[in-house]
Design an enzyme around this catalytic site. Structure first.
Site, short mmCIF file in Angstrom:
data_model
loop_
_atom_site.label_atom_id
_atom_site.label_comp_id
_atom_site.label_asym_id
_atom_site.label_seq_id
_atom_site.Cartn_x
_atom_site.Cartn_y
_atom_site.Cartn_z
N LYS A 42 4.06 -9.40 -3.47
CA LYS A 42 3.95 -9.75 -2.11
C LYS A 42 2.63 -9.04 -1.54
CE LYS A 42 8.87 -9.75 -1.06
NZ LYS A 42 10.06 -8.86 -0.73
N GLY A 43 2.30 -8.07 -2.19
CA GLY A 43 1.17 -6.99 -2.01
C GLY A 43 -0.17 -7.79 -1.69
N GLU A 98 -5.24 -8.99 -6.55
CA GLU A 98 -4.17 -8.01 -6.42
C GLU A 98 -4.37 -7.13 -5.31
OE1 GLU A 98 -1.32 -6.60 -7.11
OE2 GLU A 98 -0.96 -6.88 -9.45
N ASP A 99 -3.36 -6.43 -4.69
CA ASP A 99 -3.40 -5.37 -3.84
C ASP A 99 -3.93 -4.11 -4.59
OD1 ASP A 99 -0.98 -4.74 -5.37
OD2 ASP A 99 0.29 -4.58 -3.53
N ASP A 102 -2.97 0.06 -10.71
CA ASP A 102 -2.31 1.50 -10.99
C ASP A 102 -2.40 1.72 -12.48
OD1 ASP A 102 -0.91 3.80 -10.27
OD2 ASP A 102 1.11 2.99 -10.27
N LYS A 130 -6.79 2.89 -8.64
CA LYS A 130 -6.34 4.23 -8.87
C LYS A 130 -6.90 4.41 -10.34
CE LYS A 130 -2.48 4.71 -6.34
NZ LYS A 130 -0.92 5.06 -6.31
N PHE A 151 -0.18 7.90 -3.15
CA PHE A 151 0.76 6.59 -2.75
C PHE A 151 0.32 5.86 -1.58
CE2 PHE A 151 4.34 3.72 -1.90
CZ PHE A 151 4.70 3.13 -2.99
N ASP A 158 3.33 -1.49 0.30
CA ASP A 158 4.64 -1.32 0.80
C ASP A 158 5.25 0.11 0.38
OD1 ASP A 158 5.56 -2.40 -1.59
OD2 ASP A 158 7.69 -2.01 -0.92
N ARG A 164 3.79 -2.84 5.15
CA ARG A 164 2.77 -4.10 4.61
C ARG A 164 1.76 -4.26 5.54
NH1 ARG A 164 4.54 -5.60 -0.51
NH2 ARG A 164 6.58 -5.72 -0.93
P1 IMP Z 1 0.67 -1.37 -12.26
O1 IMP Z 1 1.19 -2.33 -13.04
O2 IMP Z 1 0.86 0.02 -12.65
O3 IMP Z 1 -0.87 -1.58 -12.06
O4 IMP Z 1 1.04 -1.41 -10.92
C1 IMP Z 1 0.55 -2.33 -9.94
C2 IMP Z 1 1.68 -2.41 -8.86
O5 IMP Z 1 2.41 -1.25 -8.60
C3 IMP Z 1 0.94 -2.75 -7.53
O6 IMP Z 1 0.98 -4.10 -7.67
C4 IMP Z 1 1.89 -2.23 -6.41
O7 IMP Z 1 2.96 -3.43 -6.17
C5 IMP Z 1 2.56 -1.14 -6.94
N1 IMP Z 1 1.99 0.17 -6.61
C6 IMP Z 1 1.28 0.96 -7.33
N2 IMP Z 1 0.69 1.94 -6.76
C7 IMP Z 1 1.22 1.95 -5.41
C8 IMP Z 1 0.69 2.53 -4.23
O8 IMP Z 1 -0.01 3.56 -3.91
N3 IMP Z 1 1.35 1.98 -2.80
C9 IMP Z 1 2.18 0.86 -3.09
N4 IMP Z 1 2.37 0.24 -4.32
C10 IMP Z 1 1.82 0.49 -5.39
MG MG Z 2 1.27 -5.90 -6.67
#
Ligand code: IMP
Ligand code: MG
Length: 175
Positions: A42-43, A98-99, A102, A130, A151, A158, A164
């Site tokens: 949803k992000g 993407e939002d 990470d 990040k 975070f 969220d 959100r």
């Molecule tokens: P990744 O697979 O570790 O890159 O994670 C990505 C997903 O984790 C993002 O699409 C977010 O939904 C969630 N996420 C990672 N960091 C944050 C944050 O700081 N705040 C909120 N959601 C996060």
């Molecule tokens: Mg996401």
């Protein structure tokens, strides 16, 4: 219910200005083509809509949802497809929106499954990055803001499904 304290990291004005710049860049890079935006729910929904409004070339959109099992502020690294796209990708200029990136695991999983659907190209666009947290190696084409390892919430992001709707990027000060 007690309200969390939220510190502004990127203001609404800064986010809007940056989205305008990225929209202009995408319009230039894909000139003469149609770009197919894939919003990662949803992000990614707020960013995708605002970005789409700033792109001056033809745009089509589709939506998908993935979950990386786990709640709170930690993801487990196991990615699951929750909602697939409605349309095929054959011959399309795909831009995944993407939002935040990470660990990079969500995106590397998405790229892997979407490449098999024969798009003309796949690029990645994220509002936030990040870089310190990266585990999976993904090449990101458009980044709104690189941020420290904190975070964040707002603009689609969220904390346990809250915040959100904030029109800026903030950090929840957990007491
Ligand atoms: P990744 O697979 O570790 O890159 O994670 C990505 C997903 O984790 C993002 O699409 C977010 O939904 C969630 N996420 C990672 N960091 C944050 C944050 O700081 N705040 C909120 N959601 C996060
Ligand atoms: Mg996401």
């Amino acid at each position: 219910m007690a309200e969390d304290k939220i510190r502004v990291l990127v203001s609404e004005e800064e986010v809007d200005r940056r989205i305008e710049e990225i929209g202009a860049q995408i319009s230039k890079d894909y000139a003469g083509k149609q770009v197919h935006l894939i919003c990662v729910l949803k992000g990614g929904v707020f960013f995708t809509c605002e970005l789409a409004k700033r792109i001056s070339i033809p745009v089509s959109m589709d939506f998908m949802s993935v979950s990386s099992y786990g709640s709170g502020t930690k993801s487990s690294g196991v990615v699951k497809l929750v909602k697939d796209l409605d349309e095929p990708l054959d011959g399309k200029e795909v831009l995944i929106v993407e939002d935040i990136i990470d660990s990079g695991r969500t995106l590397s999983y998405l790229i892997e499954i979407l490449y098999k659907r024969n798009p003309a190209s796949i690029r990645l666009c994220t509002l936030l990055d990040k870089p310190e947290r990266r585990v999976a190696d993904v090449k990101v084409d458009y980044v709104g803001f690189a941020i420290p390892d904190e975070f964040v919430v707002g603009y689609g992001l969220d904390y346990d499904q809250k915040y959100r709707n904030l029109p800026y990027i903030g950090v929840v000060e957990i007491e």
